[in-house]
Design a protein around this motif. Structure first.
Motif, PDB file in Angstrom:
ATOM      1  N   MET A   1      50.848 -17.590 -18.464  1.00 27.02           N
ATOM      2  CA  MET A   1      51.025 -18.639 -17.454  1.00 27.02           C
ATOM      3  C   MET A   1      51.822 -19.814 -18.018  1.00 27.02           C
TER       4      MET A   1
ATOM      5  N   ALA B   1      54.726 -22.342 -10.467  1.00 31.02           N
ATOM      6  CA  ALA B   1      53.824 -21.342  -9.913  1.00 31.02           C
ATOM      7  C   ALA B   1      53.971 -21.305  -8.398  1.00 31.02           C
TER       8      ALA B   1
ATOM      9  N   THR C   1      53.715 -25.187 -14.128  1.00 26.37           N
ATOM     10  CA  THR C   1      52.573 -24.554 -14.809  1.00 26.37           C
ATOM     11  C   THR C   1      52.138 -25.367 -16.001  1.00 26.37           C
TER      12      THR C   1
ATOM     13  N   GLY D   1      48.568 -26.327 -16.467  1.00 23.84           N
ATOM     14  CA  GLY D   1      48.026 -25.480 -17.539  1.00 23.84           C
ATOM     15  C   GLY D   1      47.672 -26.246 -18.790  1.00 23.84           C
TER      16      GLY D   1
ATOM     17  N   ILE E   1      47.873 -15.891 -10.459  1.00 22.57           N
ATOM     18  CA  ILE E   1      47.049 -16.915 -11.110  1.00 22.57           C
ATOM     19  C   ILE E   1      45.780 -17.231 -10.302  1.00 22.57           C
TER      20      ILE E   1
END
Lengths: 1127, 150
Positions: A181, A187, A194, A198, A1024
């Motif tokens: 990811m 995304a 991300t 993330g 995701i």
């Protein structure tokens, strides 16, 4: 009490009833002895179905229940629970037979299916009466959870578990958490970055007190059972301590570069690296592989890769420093070493070996000896006498001096250097170089006495009196070996050792007109080439085998030929022909090659009657040397070998006289300089240990088991490594050589040296030049850190190991790897990502350099379903490609401008998630062209333009579209190491290669191994949101176990009947869990029920029938067999 | 006379071959009805006397199904099964049970199609081979061996 059996067959809607005439089977069951009620019902597993059983148990006073329905792997638990609720012991009362998966679903004919069901039911009815009451054991649950994989699934699960107050061990194989990811740019469908969503997760797992992050680590072994697992984690050595600040100074000085895996090789990184700037932990890692073959094959263990890299970067002083760690005479060895390293150089698999020896000489020529650092050590008040100043003596002296010992060298000749001075001709090794290097050694505080010989001028006893604590004998092998032929003492026969010594020391010009050299080694070549320079008009080398077998170095043979020396091979000397006591010729005999000897060389066999005479004035035999031991052994009782060399312990190098060590030619017989240096290093270790009273260390090392030889793990040879010609040193012209002793080999030019050093493949990863160590201000780097294993106790495990992207290289029709601007999806993600090779710009690759990016493409083709929905690769849909393809289309329009043409080639658009269809509409409205049809092929034109050929299946037309860039949306596939993970954790793999969940609908995160759960793409392709949801599900399962704190373990384990066991103990050897122990007092074997897992290895073998697995006892299985086969 | 229908007893390990049979079912892969499955926890717990008992009861074939070597849920039970089968095959031959009637196959949980192939194959081979000498039902009283043992 007679049994009262209730029988139930399920219709399973129509799943069973459509093939099996369930009423008929129930009717058959009702006739079976003991059956008091037999029913068929639409859904036995439903609440009313279960209530039916419970009610019947009570009203019919049932003792046993048999249900015929789906697989017991599905609903055995359900029905056991129902029996339990009605007051029966479920293991005693209940048995389930499978008439769906093994019956109705696999049998086409109704009669056959019904008959099969009848037989299976009969077996079940027979079995059930033999079942025993069993009570499951209960164990406490360790509340820690192990999470394997630090991608978004693993991170999310760890965060959830930690926030519930439980501890999570998060093990990640890569140096950083984040997973796929974090490699992506945006995304879908919301296009949030991300990194923005993330990195907070990454930081959280790095900081949460309840999360023990183990990055760059792998699970090696798992034992135990649900609630009580023991996990062995191997924390791989990063070589960087925790005080690393992530400043990156080390990477700036590192000379070694590799493609960065994190950037899918679109960018280079150093051997010391951080995967990407936001990595967690922010701690560098050094990429070390197996020790490079050149370093292994160097007898002295020189860090070849290290100094080659230093030459590459122009840091010649550091190159010299690295060489001097193991070689005290860099300029000497840079000239005369036979370079065994080059024979093992893996670059030869591409073109030719790196010119390692020439690079060493280059470094020695450019670096300054005075600037080579000496280690800072305290002076040690121990004196060592080194006898002989040849290469081995100098090695011992220099390296013991570096350790702080006091050294005196005793040399019998007037000048130090031994064979280096007397044996090696000046045109190969100029005396100035030798002097310079010896003087450097002496300048470090080594005392030298010349013109003193052991046995003549001093004795060992005398040395002891003078206070020497240890003695080293490095007296070499200087005595010529005789030919044992007639007249070999005639005038004009001069041995090569003496001839060379005379010419090297005195320049005597003693060669006669016509010279014959006997022998084919390096000494013979030296003698021949010196003879040419000392006045000989013709020089011939006589050798008994062929040129191929000559032990001399290839360069020397070629050099000799260039200088006009004649080679007479397959010829041996028979006798010296004399006139008046002077040589006038040599009688030779022709040889032919016979069978190979023990060393593999073919033995020469003389041909009878082929004798002939070669006329000459001088004969120089060069057939070997021996050690002059006589003056030494009269002094002390030295033991000698059959070869007349000193006998030493091969590890300690100590002679039979305590405190006296020996190495070099005096031990090995005539050998190379580098072998002498290698022997010297062994002596250095030995003398240091001897003087510090640590000789027992050798004993300990001897006892250590030899390491298991494993296949070396080198850096792979890059596929794009092109052939580069080997650097050639310049040489003096042959015609001008014969009149001078000036050096023939003039060395490499700087450009040639750096170019050749750049050929090095860096087989060992990090080259250990240690520049990083010096540059690190935090002093965080330690190249000697080892892998560390730890064992942690956990109660539950989550596998979140993710997926591998499919490698499209084998699909030659798309030209990936061959055509410059064909990208994979992951490469495109890295291009688009702000930390990628282009810092987020979408650019084409340079046609000549895959690592260079030029300008934005004006047209792009995006190819869906590469390897997905493709019978040749994966039949499944990878579920994410349609959406990220749309995302790419949007990003291209956004970043490269609206005028950029984007073509999406799809089979079907699958936009199934929340907001996905809306995103599809939005991207379509941006002017992206959607073409329904799979691309058949891509072809590259001469200007790098790609022609994409596909059928538009909506219009039925063939299309050929020219684009500047193509992106392959590759399938998600199971990790290549999934089978290893499967075995380690005792879980299963489905036909698609992904881990198998326990039930596709109702237990999507569980596995057949109790306490082991799945999360994310390791279970199947997913995006995701699904991954995060599954991770939270798996975390919830673990927290449920931890919160309850108690787990029930099935009671189907082994038991050994103490009245039957004869104590043969065979079962003890068979048990894979060592769960059986021998009771010495009662002379029987006993099962430890906490450890037994019920595999039945013991029961299957027990010769007396004492060992049995509960619930799988003989009577139970026999009854089932009877039921299947007998009416 | 109707075609001979061999009777096959399958001893399948719970983790691999039994699960493969479940998968064959959920994938609706039909195969001959001749096989009837007994669920074992591991191929390594199949006592030789179970196999002998099946043949004595008139089975025409016995199929033991386990995990692939290295994949055993109990580390190495399948390897023990393999050793035991090698020995048992020799013993059965002494008593007139053809080795073609006694199979050991590794069938992983994901190999539903392989399970079908094995059952297809075994059924066809046993049809060719005819009834076991101990299958009194199919042979009537013709079998001398059956009489001797029975």
């Amino acid at each position: 009490m007679s049994e009262r059996i209730g029988f139930y067959i399920c219709h399973c809607g129509i799943n069973i009833a459509y093939r099996v005439r369930v009423a008929e089977v129930a009717a058959y069951a009702s006739t079976f002895p003991g059956v008091v009620v037999a029913r068929d019902y639409l859904f036995m597993c439903s609440d009313p179905g279960q209530e039916l059983i419970e009610k019947d148990i009570k009203s019919f006073d049932l003792t046993r229940v048999v249900v015929a329905s789906c697989s017991p792997r599905m609903h055995e638990k359900t029905f056991r629970a129902a029996c339990g609720r009605a007051g029966l012991n479920p293991y005693h009362a209940f048995h389930m037979v499978c008439v769906r998966e093994h019956g109705s679903w696999v049998t086409e004919n109704e009669d056959e299916a019904t008959e099969k069901a009848r037989v299976i039911v009969r077996a079940g009815l027979k079995r059930v009466s033999f079942q025993d009451a069993l009570i499951p054991s209960q164990f406490s649950v360790n509340s820690n959870t192990l999470i394997v994989g630090g991608g978004i699934a693993g991170m999310q699960a760890a965060i959830d578990i930690a926030s519930a107050g439980f501890k999570a061990y998060l093990v990640e194989k890569a140096p950083t958490v984040g997973g796929h990811m974090l490699q992506y740019d945006k995304a879908f469908p919301t296009l949030d970055c991300t990194a923005c969503i993330g990195t907070p997760k990454m930081v959280a797992v790095g900081q949460d007190k309840n999360i023990e992050l183990r990055s760059y680590a792998e699970v090696e072994h798992v034992s135990g059972f649900v609630g009580n697992f023991q996990v062995t984690i191997n924390n791989k050595a990063r070589y960087i301590k925790t005080n690393c600040t992530g400043c990156g100074d080390c990477a700036k000085v590192c000379p070694v570069e590799f493609p960065n895996e994190w950037d899918v090789n679109t960018k280079m990184r150093k051997a010391i690296y951080l995967s990407f700037p936001q990595a967690v932990p922010v701690r560098y890692v050094i990429d070390k592989k197996s020790t490079a073959p050149c370093r292994i094959s160097c007898p002295a263990g020189t860090n070849v890769q290290g100094y080659v890299q230093m030459v590459k970067t122009g840091n010649y002083q550091q190159a010299l420093n690295i060489i001097m760690e193991r070689l005290p005479l860099p300029g000497v060895l840079g000239r005369v070493c036979p370079h065994p390293c080059e024979a093992d150089c893996r670059r030869a698999q591409v073109d030719s070996a790196v010119s390692i020896r020439d690079l060493k000489r280059f470094a020695a020529d450019r670096g300054r000896l005075e600037d080579v650092p000496m280690p800072v050590v305290e002076e040690i008040d121990k004196k060592i006498a080194v006898i002989g100043s040849g290469p081995v003596g100098l090695t011992v002296a220099y390296y013991l001096r570096r350790k702080g010992f006091k050294i005196s060298i005793f040399e019998s000749m007037e000048k130090p250097g031994g064979m280096l001075r007397t044996g090696i001709p000046d045109y190969r090794l100029p005396p100035s170089i030798l002097d310079q290097e010896i003087n450097h050694i002496l300048s470090k505080g080594v005392e030298l006495k010349t013109g003193v010989a052991l046995g003549r001028d001093f004795t060992l006893a005398g040395l002891k009196e003078q206070g020497f604590d240890a003695v080293f004998l490095g007296i070499g092998a200087h005595v010529p070996v005789k030919m044992n032929i007639e007249h070999e003492d005639a005038e004009g026969v001069v041995d090569a050792v003496l001839f060379l010594k005379k010419e090297n020391l005195e320049r005597a010009g003693s060669a006669k007109k016509r010279v014959v050299i006997i022998g084919g080694g390096n000494v013979a070549m030296d003698a021949a080439r010196v003879a040419v320079r000392s006045g000989a008009q013709s020089v011939s080398v006589v050798y008994r085998r062929t040129e191929k077998e000559m032990p001399a170095d290839h360069e020397e043979i070629e050099g000799a030929k260039e200088e006009g020396i004649e080679f007479i091979t397959l010829t041996g000397p028979k006798k010296v022909v004399t006139e008046n006591g002077k040589v006038v010729g040599i009688e030779c005999i022709k040889n032919e090659l016979g069978p190979a000897d023990a060393g593999g060389r073919r033995r020469p066999v003389p041909v009878e009657g082929s004798e002939y005479v070669i006329a000459c004035d001088m004969i120089i035999p060069a057939i070997g040397q021996s050690v002059e031991t006589a003056p030494v052994i009269k002094d002390a009782p030295f033991e000698l070998t059959a070869w007349g060399t000193f006998k030493v312990d091969p590890d300690t190098m100590q002679t039979s006289v305590p405190g006296v060590f020996a190495a070099g030619d005096a031990v090995t017989g005539p050998a190379t300089v580098v072998e002498a240096v290698a022997g010297g290093h062994k002596v250095v270790t030995a003398i240091e240990r001897y003087l510090k009273g640590q000789m027992d260390l050798f004993e300990a090392e001897r006892k250590e088991e030899a390491p298991v030889s494993v296949e070396p793990d080198y850096v792979p040879i890059p596929e794009n490594a092109g052939a580069v010609a080997r650097a050639r040193a310049s040489f003096m012209a042959p015609q001008s050589r014969t009149s001078t002793f000036d050096e023939v080999d003039l060395g490499l030019s700087e450009a040639a040296a750096q170019g050749d050093a750049a050929k090095c493949l860096n087989c060992g990863g990090c080259c250990e030049c240690k520049l990083c160590v010096d540059t690190c201000k935090a002093k965080a780097i330690d190249h000697d850190i080892k892998d560390e294993r730890e064992i942690v106790d956990v109660g539950s495990i989550i596998i979140a190991t993710g997926f591998d992207p499919l490698d499209p290289t084998p699909m030659s029709q798309y030209g990936y790897g061959k055509y410059t601007n064909v990208f994979t999806n992951l490469e495109f993600e890295r291009l688009s990502n702000a930390t990628g090779p282009t810092l987020g710009k979408l650019l084409k690759r340079d046609l000549n350099d895959r690592l260079k990016f030029t300008e934005p493409p004006k047209s792009v083709a995006i190819l869906h379903c590469i390897g997905s929905r493709d019978i040749n690769y994966h039949e499944y849909c990878s579920r994410t490609c349609c959406m990220y393809a749309l995302k790419y289309a949007h990003l291209i329009k956004d970043k490269c401008g609206h005028h950029t043409e984007v073509y999406n080639f799809y089979i079907d658009m699958r936009c199934f998630g929340k907001g996905y269809e809306e995103f599809y509409k939005k991207v379509q409205s941006e002017g992206v062209r959607m073409i329904r049809g799979k691309v058949g092929s891509i072809k590259e034109g001469p200007n790098g333009m790609l022609t994409v050929v596909a059928e538009d299946t909506l219009s039925g037309r063939m299309l050929a579209i020219d684009v500047e860039m193509a992106i392959l949306c590759t399938a998600m596939e199971a990790r290549t190491n999934a089978p290893d993970v499967m075995r380690k954790f005792g879980i299963g793999i489905g036909a698609d290669g992904f881990f198998q969940e326990e039930h596709p609908k109702l237990a999507p995160v569980s596995t057949p191994s109790s306490g082991v759960f799945l999360a994310g793409a390791c279970q199947g392709p997913k995006d995701i949101p699904d991954t995060v949801a599954q991770a939270k599900g798996a975390a919830a399962e673990c927290m449920a176990l931890s919160a309850k704190g108690i787990v029930e373990v099935p009671p189907m384990i082994s038991w050994i009947d103490p009245d039957v066991c004869v104590g043969c103990q065979v079962c003890i050897g068979l048990c894979p869990y060592t769960a059986i122990e021998f009771d010495d007092f009662n002379r029987i074997s006993v099962v430890n029920s906490a450890v037994c897992k019920g595999c039945g290895s013991c029961a299957g073998h027990c010769p007396s029938g004492a060992a049995k697995v509960r619930h799988f006892k003989d009577q139970q299985i026999f009854a089932e067999i009877d039921g299947l086969l007998l009416n | 006379m109707s075609e001979f229908e061999p009777k096959i007893v399958g001893f399948f390990c719970n983790w691999c071959t039994f699960t493969a049979a479940d998968l064959a079912g959920t994938s609706r892969l039909s195969y001959p009805h001749n096989i009837k499955i007994i669920r074992m926890m591991c191929s390594g717990m199949v006592d030789p006397k179970y196999v002998i008992k099946a043949f004595l009861n008139g089975a025409d074939g016995v199929l033991i199904g386990g995990c692939w070597p290295g994949d055993c849920h109990y580390i190495n039970g399948n390897l023990k099964a393999r050793r035991r089968v090698a020995m048992l095959t020799e013993i059965l031959k002494e008593y007139g049970i053809d080795e073609k009637r006694f199979w050991l196959r590794w069938i992983a949980a994901s190999e539903g199609t392989m399970l079908r192939e094995v059952v297809n194959d075994m059924t066809a081979k046993l049809k060719e081979l005819g009834p076991s000498p101990l299958n009194r039902e199919a042979l009537g009283e013709k079998s001398e061996k059956a009489k001797m043992i029975g």
